[in-house]
Design a protein around this motif. Structure first.
Motif, PDB file in Angstrom:
ATOM      1  N   VAL A 235      -1.300  14.158   2.042  1.00 53.55           N
ATOM      2  CA  VAL A 235      -0.673  13.047   2.758  1.00 53.55           C
ATOM      3  C   VAL A 235      -1.599  11.834   2.783  1.00 53.55           C
ATOM      4  CG1 VAL A 235       0.143  12.251   5.011  1.00 53.55           C
ATOM      5  CG2 VAL A 235       0.838  14.495   4.153  1.00 53.55           C
ATOM      6  N   GLY A 236      -2.901  12.065   2.962  1.00 57.95           N
ATOM      7  CA  GLY A 236      -3.848  10.951   3.016  1.00 57.95           C
ATOM      8  C   GLY A 236      -3.808  10.062   1.784  1.00 57.95           C
ATOM      9  N   PRO A 237      -3.988  10.615   0.587  1.00 55.09           N
ATOM     10  CA  PRO A 237      -3.883   9.779  -0.619  1.00 55.09           C
ATOM     11  C   PRO A 237      -2.510   9.142  -0.796  1.00 55.09           C
ATOM     12  CG  PRO A 237      -5.028  11.826  -1.113  1.00 55.09           C
ATOM     13  CD  PRO A 237      -4.499  11.965   0.285  1.00 55.09           C
ATOM     14  N   ALA A 238      -1.444   9.843  -0.388  1.00 55.36           N
ATOM     15  CA  ALA A 238      -0.103   9.274  -0.518  1.00 55.36           C
ATOM     16  C   ALA A 238       0.050   8.039   0.362  1.00 55.36           C
ATOM     17  CB  ALA A 238       0.949  10.315  -0.149  1.00 55.36           C
ATOM     18  N   VAL A 239      -0.454   8.108   1.588  1.00 55.26           N
ATOM     19  CA  VAL A 239      -0.375   6.959   2.494  1.00 55.26           C
ATOM     20  C   VAL A 239      -1.232   5.809   1.974  1.00 55.26           C
ATOM     21  CG1 VAL A 239      -0.886   6.150   4.826  1.00 55.26           C
ATOM     22  CG2 VAL A 239       0.190   8.384   4.490  1.00 55.26           C
ATOM     23  N   ALA A 240      -2.396   6.129   1.408  1.00 57.46           N
ATOM     24  CA  ALA A 240      -3.228   5.079   0.809  1.00 57.46           C
ATOM     25  C   ALA A 240      -2.498   4.414  -0.355  1.00 57.46           C
ATOM     26  CB  ALA A 240      -4.548   5.684   0.333  1.00 57.46           C
ATOM     27  N   ALA A 241      -1.818   5.212  -1.165  1.00 61.67           N
ATOM     28  CA  ALA A 241      -1.055   4.649  -2.280  1.00 61.67           C
ATOM     29  C   ALA A 241       0.065   3.741  -1.775  1.00 61.67           C
ATOM     30  CB  ALA A 241      -0.476   5.774  -3.133  1.00 61.67           C
ATOM     31  N   MET A 242       0.678   4.097  -0.654  1.00 59.04           N
ATOM     32  CA  MET A 242       1.715   3.243  -0.075  1.00 59.04           C
ATOM     33  C   MET A 242       1.141   1.887   0.324  1.00 59.04           C
ATOM     34  SD  MET A 242       3.751   5.935   2.365  1.00 59.04           S
ATOM     35  CE  MET A 242       4.485   7.443   1.702  1.00 59.04           C
ATOM     36  N   ALA A 243      -0.003   1.901   0.999  1.00 57.56           N
ATOM     37  CA  ALA A 243      -0.616   0.641   1.428  1.00 57.56           C
ATOM     38  C   ALA A 243      -0.980  -0.226   0.227  1.00 57.56           C
ATOM     39  CB  ALA A 243      -1.858   0.932   2.268  1.00 57.56           C
ATOM     40  N   ILE A 244      -1.509   0.405  -0.826  1.00 55.97           N
ATOM     41  CA  ILE A 244      -1.894  -0.352  -2.024  1.00 55.97           C
ATOM     42  C   ILE A 244      -0.663  -0.935  -2.711  1.00 55.97           C
ATOM     43  CG2 ILE A 244      -2.905  -0.142  -4.322  1.00 55.97           C
ATOM     44  CD1 ILE A 244      -4.764   2.010  -3.116  1.00 55.97           C
ATOM     45  N   THR A 245       0.396  -0.144  -2.829  1.00 57.98           N
ATOM     46  CA  THR A 245       1.616  -0.621  -3.488  1.00 57.98           C
ATOM     47  C   THR A 245       2.225  -1.794  -2.724  1.00 57.98           C
ATOM     48  OG1 THR A 245       2.052   1.610  -4.318  1.00 57.98           O
ATOM     49  CG2 THR A 245       3.900   0.062  -4.303  1.00 57.98           C
ATOM     50  N   MET A 246       2.244  -1.707  -1.410  1.00 60.24           N
ATOM     51  CA  MET A 246       2.768  -2.807  -0.607  1.00 60.24           C
ATOM     52  C   MET A 246       1.963  -4.075  -0.833  1.00 60.24           C
ATOM     53  SD  MET A 246       3.537  -0.705   2.919  1.00 60.24           S
ATOM     54  CE  MET A 246       3.823  -2.194   3.893  1.00 60.24           C
ATOM     55  N   GLN A 247       0.641  -3.941  -0.919  1.00 58.48           N
ATOM     56  CA  GLN A 247      -0.205  -5.114  -1.131  1.00 58.48           C
ATOM     57  C   GLN A 247       0.026  -5.705  -2.516  1.00 58.48           C
ATOM     58  OE1 GLN A 247      -2.085  -6.409   1.171  1.00 58.48           O
ATOM     59  NE2 GLN A 247      -3.252  -7.935   0.009  1.00 58.48           N
ATOM     60  N   VAL A 248       0.118  -4.855  -3.530  1.00 60.31           N
ATOM     61  CA  VAL A 248       0.324  -5.333  -4.901  1.00 60.31           C
ATOM     62  C   VAL A 248       1.669  -6.032  -5.046  1.00 60.31           C
ATOM     63  CG1 VAL A 248       0.674  -4.559  -7.281  1.00 60.31           C
ATOM     64  CG2 VAL A 248      -1.215  -3.619  -5.926  1.00 60.31           C
ATOM     65  N   ASP A 250       3.227  -7.709  -2.809  1.00 60.88           N
ATOM     66  CA  ASP A 250       3.322  -8.829  -1.861  1.00 60.88           C
ATOM     67  C   ASP A 250       4.308  -8.542  -0.734  1.00 60.88           C
ATOM     68  OD1 ASP A 250       1.473 -10.420  -3.294  1.00 60.88           O
ATOM     69  OD2 ASP A 250       3.051 -11.028  -4.689  1.00 60.88           O
ATOM     70  N   ASP A 251       4.281  -7.330  -0.238  1.00 66.02           N
ATOM     71  CA  ASP A 251       5.136  -6.978   0.897  1.00 66.02           C
ATOM     72  C   ASP A 251       4.668  -7.740   2.136  1.00 66.02           C
ATOM     73  OD1 ASP A 251       6.031  -5.340   3.312  1.00 66.02           O
ATOM     74  OD2 ASP A 251       7.030  -4.261   1.683  1.00 66.02           O
ATOM     75  N   PRO A 252       5.588  -8.346   2.883  1.00 70.46           N
ATOM     76  CA  PRO A 252       5.173  -9.118   4.066  1.00 70.46           C
ATOM     77  C   PRO A 252       4.512  -8.271   5.141  1.00 70.46           C
ATOM     78  CG  PRO A 252       7.570  -8.887   3.963  1.00 70.46           C
ATOM     79  CD  PRO A 252       7.041  -8.428   2.647  1.00 70.46           C
ATOM     80  N   ASN A 253       4.728  -6.957   5.126  1.00 68.94           N
ATOM     81  CA  ASN A 253       4.111  -6.070   6.124  1.00 68.94           C
ATOM     82  C   ASN A 253       2.776  -5.505   5.654  1.00 68.94           C
ATOM     83  OD1 ASN A 253       6.281  -6.234   8.025  1.00 68.94           O
ATOM     84  ND2 ASN A 253       7.461  -4.868   6.699  1.00 68.94           N
ATOM     85  N   ALA A 254       2.322  -5.924   4.471  1.00 68.49           N
ATOM     86  CA  ALA A 254       1.056  -5.414   3.934  1.00 68.49           C
ATOM     87  C   ALA A 254      -0.109  -6.253   4.437  1.00 68.49           C
ATOM     88  CB  ALA A 254       1.089  -5.429   2.405  1.00 68.49           C
ATOM     89  N   SER A 255      -1.297  -5.652   4.405  1.00 69.71           N
ATOM     90  CA  SER A 255      -2.512  -6.386   4.761  1.00 69.71           C
ATOM     91  C   SER A 255      -3.693  -5.745   4.058  1.00 69.71           C
ATOM     92  CB  SER A 255      -2.748  -6.367   6.281  1.00 69.71           C
ATOM     93  OG  SER A 255      -3.106  -5.074   6.727  1.00 69.71           O
ATOM     94  N   ALA A 256      -4.677  -6.564   3.718  1.00 67.25           N
ATOM     95  CA  ALA A 256      -5.865  -6.050   3.044  1.00 67.25           C
ATOM     96  C   ALA A 256      -6.618  -5.079   3.948  1.00 67.25           C
ATOM     97  CB  ALA A 256      -6.774  -7.215   2.648  1.00 67.25           C
ATOM     98  N   GLY A 257      -6.638  -5.368   5.253  1.00 73.20           N
ATOM     99  CA  GLY A 257      -7.307  -4.469   6.184  1.00 73.20           C
ATOM    100  C   GLY A 257      -6.688  -3.086   6.200  1.00 73.20           C
ATOM    101  N   ASN A 258      -5.358  -3.031   6.137  1.00 70.75           N
ATOM    102  CA  ASN A 258      -4.682  -1.737   6.132  1.00 70.75           C
ATOM    103  C   ASN A 258      -4.959  -0.985   4.838  1.00 70.75           C
ATOM    104  OD1 ASN A 258      -2.817   0.117   7.466  1.00 70.75           O
ATOM    105  ND2 ASN A 258      -1.414  -0.366   5.805  1.00 70.75           N
ATOM    106  N   VAL A 259      -5.050  -1.711   3.718  1.00 71.31           N
ATOM    107  CA  VAL A 259      -5.381  -1.072   2.445  1.00 71.31           C
ATOM    108  C   VAL A 259      -6.757  -0.416   2.526  1.00 71.31           C
ATOM    109  CG1 VAL A 259      -5.914  -1.485   0.018  1.00 71.31           C
ATOM    110  CG2 VAL A 259      -3.920  -2.575   1.056  1.00 71.31           C
TER     111      VAL A 259
END
Length: 297
Positions: A235-248, A250-259
């Protein structure tokens, strides 16, 4: 006169369900938004971005682990059933979110037509998990020590504390206060409540039970701890992949800090899984490859 002792029977039903699960996860990724977009999920743009990351994770990590576990099971390796618990639990957890978290009346899509397929994936994951848990042979697992039980239990309790205090307590304070402000909740409240239920109603109690059982030296605790840690290590790597995909994307709910935060958490959880599972993969634990012993009649 001498006669060889027979090796433990191979758990072929578990091996076959693992291979079927690996194939089904790969097909599900091909059908989804990553490739053909045949399944159009009734989810917000943010959730679709997360689903893309989840499908890619399933294809490059979860499905190969299922196949590897299946091969180990056919070889009679003690690690086979143990390794199978994580991917199976991950499949059940994520498929439940896909089915229950979609906005079937408010967002365009067609994934309700694919309910039989997702139901089959859910049932296959559940069957694999049950077969894996029942197929673990505690007497063949590496011997533990009081120190190892304490550190694994401590890791589980620390993980539970992070999930409850850092991840969900601020969310619950917002969404139960009468005037929720979180953008992800306002976009998809059903998905939020689904994940809350799965995390706080199943994953957290299971991890706590495994940790307490380890400290009390319960016979079932080692199996439960392997399953819990294997699940969170994926689950940990999957959630990290979600944060990275959102950032790539340009999802409005993404943030570099969350990545950064989710990547660190994902690496820590994956590292925990490697540390706990590594002793299982020693060559001498492969029963099928051990030379047969001889007994005099």
């Amino acid at each position: 006169m001498t006669a060889p002792m027979t090796a433990p029977p191979v758990n072929r039903p578990l091996a076959y369900t693992l291979f079927a699960l690996a194939a089904a996860l790969a097909v599900n990724t091909v059908l989804g938004p990553v490739f053909t977009d045949g399944i159009r999920y009734r989810m917000s743009a943010t959730l679709v971005n997360q689903l893309i990351a989840l499908d890619v994770t399933s294809l490059v990590l979860i499905a190969p682990l299922c196949a590897l576990a299946g091969v180990l099971v056919l070889r009679g390796h003690v690690a086979g059933p143990v390794l199978a618990t994580g991917p199976a639990a991950f499949t059940v957890y994520m498929t439940a979110q896909t089915i229950l978290g979609s906005d079937y009346l408010g967002v365009a899509g067609n994934n309700e037509r694919w309910f039989p397929w997702h139901l089959g994936l859910f049932v296959l994951g559940t069957a694999t998990l049950v077969l894996a848990l029942s197929g673990i042979e505690p007497e063949r697992l590496p011997q533990d020590t009081p120190a190892s039980r304490r550190w694994i239990a401590g890791a589980l309790f620390g993980l539970v504390g992070f999930i409850v205090l850092v991840q969900w307590l601020p969310v619950l304070a917002d969404i139960t206060g009468g005037q929720p402000t979180r953008a992800d909740y306002l976009e998809s409240p059903t998905m939020t409540w689904t994940i809350v239920l799965l995390d706080l109603g199943i994953a957290v109690p299971a991890a706590v039970a495994a940790g307490v059982g380890l400290l009390r030296r319960a016979a079932w605790a080692r199996t439960a701890a392997y399953a819990a840690i294997g699940f969170f290590a994926l689950v940990g790597p999957a959630v990290a992949a979600m944060a990275i995909t959102m950032q790539v994307n340009d999802d409005p709910n993404a943030s570099a800090g969350n990545v950064v935060l989710m990547t660190l958490v994902g690496l820590l959880l994956a590292g925990l899984g490697v540390a706990v599972y590594r002793p299982l993969l020693r060559p001498e634990t492969t029963a099928a490859e051990q030379p047969p012993t001889m007994s005099r009649v």
